[in-house]
Write a protein that holds these residues in place. Structure first.
Motif: not given
Length: 224
Positions: A33, A206, A208, A213
């Protein structure tokens, strides 16, 4: 480049440098990642050292990433980094941030980038307990409540290892609608340890989506 640190599978990204970021992923993450961050870091003169937490990546099915087995590993990775690089910084995500805050609080770090960090594990466990109608006394007596993912030993550890010291220059990226770490906890942490706090609008724990992003990448390009 693949390396093995005391049995921990790890990767080193970037051309040779005297500076490195240790990358600590979150739950369901893996060392790979770090690739996108490593491209940004290399442009700023850093290498990146990333590794698989217990039960993740190449270690899938291994022991779970609780503090009892994870914290010594983060310390081992830090010691490896200190032996190879002049300057060590930290990039940590979610629970990886909490593990890092507890294990590295007395280490010398140049900088820390924390993304969606958990900063108060005791508070998080107590919120889970409340949602499951579990009192501390019930958890103490039962020791483990699998259906609620609760452990008395984990709770005791978290209660005894609240973050009281964190001295390095720290930037925090916090999702506005984080359902894991409430805003008051991140505000308290940032104020106590003089961290710079940036909030991602309309985002949950999270990050995403394409918009989230991009926000993360723009933030990294400024702060790495």
């Amino acid at each position: 480049m693949h390396v093995n640190i005391c049995g921990i599978p790890a990767l080193i990204y970037g051309k040779k440098s005297g500076c490195v970021y240790i990358y600590v992923h979150g739950m369901k993450g893996r060392k790979e990642d770090a690739e996108t961050f490593a491209l940004i870091a290399e442009n700023k003169g850093f290498q990146v050292l990333s590794f698989d937490l217990p039960g993740h990546g190449e270690r899938d099915g291994n022991v779970t990433p609780d503090p009892f087995n994870t914290l010594p590993e983060i310390e081992a990775v830090f010691d490896f980094a200190r032996s190879k690089w002049e300057s060590v910084s930290l990039y940590a995500v979610s629970i990886g941030a909490w593990f890092s805050l507890v294990s590295l609080h007395d280490k010398t770090l140049k900088k820390a980038l924390l993304v969606s960090p958990i900063v108060n594990m005791k508070g998080l466990i107590e919120r889970i307990m409340k949602g499951a109608n579990v009192t501390p006394e019930i958890l103490r007596d039962k020791k483990v409540i699998p259906e609620a993912n609760l452990s008395w030993e984990y709770y005791k550890f978290a209660a005894g290892h609240e973050v009281t010291k964190w001295d390095c220059d720290t930037q925090i990226l916090y999702p506005e609608n984080d359902n894991i770490t409430p805003r008051f906890e991140i505000d308290n942490f940032a104020e106590k340890f003089k961290c710079d706090l940036c909030v991602v609008p309309n985002a949950e724990h999270w990050l995403h989506t394409e918009r989230e992003l991009k926000f993360l990448l723009d933030w990294l390009k400024i702060n790495t």
